[in-house]
Design a protein around this motif. Structure first.
Motif, PDB file in Angstrom:
ATOM      1  N   UNK A 179       9.459  -6.548   7.585  1.00 21.63           N
ATOM      2  CA  UNK A 179       9.362  -7.513   6.471  1.00 21.63           C
ATOM      3  C   UNK A 179       7.927  -8.005   6.259  1.00 21.63           C
ATOM      4  N   UNK A 180       7.114  -7.927   7.290  1.00 25.25           N
ATOM      5  CA  UNK A 180       5.715  -8.362   7.140  1.00 25.25           C
ATOM      6  C   UNK A 180       4.849  -7.248   6.562  1.00 25.25           C
TER       7      UNK A 180
ATOM      8  N   UNK B 100       5.987  -3.516  11.337  1.00 21.01           N
ATOM      9  CA  UNK B 100       6.754  -4.758  11.363  1.00 21.01           C
ATOM     10  C   UNK B 100       7.313  -4.986   9.971  1.00 21.01           C
TER      11      UNK B 100
ATOM     12  N   UNK C  88       6.077   2.126  14.978  1.00 15.27           N
ATOM     13  CA  UNK C  88       6.857   1.127  14.255  1.00 15.27           C
ATOM     14  C   UNK C  88       5.936   0.285  13.377  1.00 15.27           C
TER      15      UNK C  88
END
Lengths: 339, 189
Positions: free
Chosen positions: B36-37, B34, B32
């Motif tokens: 939007x970051x 993160x 995965x």
């Protein structure tokens, strides 16, 4: 512990209320932590990350936020539900699982009640959960709920037999039903634990107990009462807000209760594995909770490893495998003790 | 009876194998990101939100003709011969006022067919793909740089010029029209 509290507060009633509340003070943070842990363990076993935002470090506050959200939710009761039973069911389920904590020795100094019939009491009182689950399923007036409740009742009732029989194997060696006494017998180094005595019969009994306890707390691979893909959520389909949270809390409390019994009966409970190293009443709590949490981790581990069993497979495992093996263990240990 | 014990052994053994696999994965780094970051890099020719550089647009309607879902709407007004609208970056002379240039990005199917026909390469795909809105109407993007007032002025001027041209045409018309009238010729024959 009782004497100490009576001395401090000057009245027995206050002292006993505090003793009764201590497990609850433990259960609520534990349940929040265990839900978070379950989500993290499941995520990492599937190469995901799980909750990452709430609270900063690895989403540690996610479950706290969830419970606050659940507290604010509207309490929806189905129009056709049996309102009284619907209201009562989650509390009965929680009482059933909480009552088991009365006889669980958290430390050499702390046990809710010095029962001579400790194990017997736990097995008996945890059956109250079935009543609550049936109540929830019936009162919701929903086919999924009723199916879940029926399955759950069938499962818990049939798995109580191998659970009780496997514990009986240890009771035969210990000669007592008092959990505090059983723990005292296992003090010293870890080879004094009952799991290693009368090898391999107690070890087999331990395996039987662990598998049966998985079924008793409706965990995968025996989670057919809740089977999301078939029954929506099983007996708590129609529950919302705080009542749903109550079921959840009861489920996690139950998980700890069975893990605690496993560690108390088979793995020395509050005893340090290394003799006098790190032993004492306070370290006892640490060892007890650590062993309990280890079993909870194994439960989660199994949940994310195994698929759900079918109902007939479930009954097969209980009646044709676990029960005969438990009888065999009792028989073998009985002969060993006689010789 | 033999099968019974083999089954039990297999059950325990296979559960242990499964547990070994899941335990290994517990320490495998997560795939995965993160989102939007951290964002994945887009492929070079990724098709996302359209953008029109109005400085280069000559109002040729090629893009709106190419669009299979008709999400591009263009209105143009002819400029007067005396006016100079400037050049595009490629040196083409601009002859039309583009009074309306809207792209309904909610309709857009991101086929990219509008991009190649553009003679000045002023319509193109950007790398923006996060532009959700609460209201569907907010997804109609207006690219025209002209204000309402300017549009009204330009339209009035164009209408005037058209009138003048019509008047000019209309004046000599009757003189030239009669001899070339096909009907009269036919009747003569």
């Amino acid at each position: 512990m009782e004497k100490f509290l009576v001395d401090i507060f000057g009245s027995e009633i206050t002292a006993y209320i505090i003793i009764a509340i201590i497990p609850l003070i433990f259960i609520v943070p534990y349940a929040l932590f265990a839900v978070w842990l379950e989500r993290k363990v499941s995520a990492h076993m599937q190469d995901r990350l799980g909750p990452m935002y709430t609270g900063g470090w690895h989403g540690w506050a996610q479950t706290i936020a969830d419970i606050i959200k659940l507290l604010q939710k509207e309490d929806i009761v189905p129009a056709a539900a049996d309102k009284k039973l619907h209201l009562l069911a989650p509390y009965i389920v929680f009482i059933g699982s909480y009552a088991a904590f009365a006889a669980i020795p958290f430390s050499s100094e702390y046990i809710g009640s010095h029962l001579n019939l400790g194990i017997f009491y736990i097995i008996a009182v945890s059956s109250l959960v079935v009543v609550g689950l049936l109540m929830a399923g019936w009162s919701s007036n929903n086919k999924w709920s009723l199916f879940g409740a029926m399955r759950s009742a069938a499962q818990i009732v049939s798995y109580e037999i191998p659970t009780a029989l496997s514990l009986l194997a240890v009771v035969m060696i210990a000669g007592t039903l008092n959990l505090q006494e059983i723990n005292k017998m296992q003090s010293g180094w870890f080879w004094n634990w009952f799991i290693f005595s009368k090898f391999p019969f107690v070890f087999i009994a331990f395996l039987i107990y662990f598998v049966a306890s998985l079924a008793e707390v409706n965990r995968t691979p025996f989670d057919i009462p809740e089977a999301e893909s078939e029954l929506v959520a099983g007996y708590h389909t129609e529950y919302t807000g705080m009542k749903f949270a109550m079921f959840f809390l009861a489920e996690y409390a139950n998980m700890f209760a069975v893990s605690a019994i496993a560690s108390a009966v088979f793995l020395g409970g509050w005893n340090s594995p290394f003799g006098d190293f790190m032993s004492g009443p306070i370290w006892g709590v640490f060892w007890f909770v650590a062993k309990g949490m280890f079993f909870i981790f194994v439960q989660m581990w199994l949940r994310w490893t195994l698929p759900r069993t079918r109902v007939d497979q479930l009954m097969y495992v209980s009646w044709k495998v676990l029960t005969p093996f438990a009888f065999f263990c009792i028989f073998a240990i009985g002969i060993w003790l006689m010789l | 009876m033999k099968k019974y014990f083999i089954d039990i052994f297999k059950a325990i053994w296979t559960v242990l194998i499964g547990m070994k696999i899941t335990f290994k994965h517990l320490f495998v780094p997560a795939v995965t990101i993160q989102y939007p970051d951290v964002k994945l890099n887009l492929p070079e020719r990724a098709r996302n939100r359209l953008y029109v550089n109005m400085d280069d647009c000559i109002g040729c309607l090629q893009c709106s003709n190419a669009c299979p879902v008709d999400c591009i709407e263009i209105e143009t007004v002819k400029s007067l011969p005396t006016e100079d609208l400037g050049l595009t970056s490629k040196g083409t002379k601009k002859r039309l006022y583009v009074t309306k240039f809207t792209i309904d990005i909610a309709k857009c199917c991101y086929c990219g067919l509008c991009v190649p026909p553009c003679p000045t390469e002023c319509i193109f795909m950007t790398d923006k793909y996060e532009f959700s809105e609460y209201n569907r109407r907010d997804l109609i993007y207006n690219f025209s740089t002209m204000t309402e007032q300017e549009i009204a002025e330009v339209k009035a001027r164009a209408a005037e010029a058209e009138k003048e041209a019509a008047a000019k045409k209309a004046a000599p018309k009757p003189a030239t029209a009669t001899p070339t009238n096909p009907e009269t010729k036919k009747s003569e024959n």
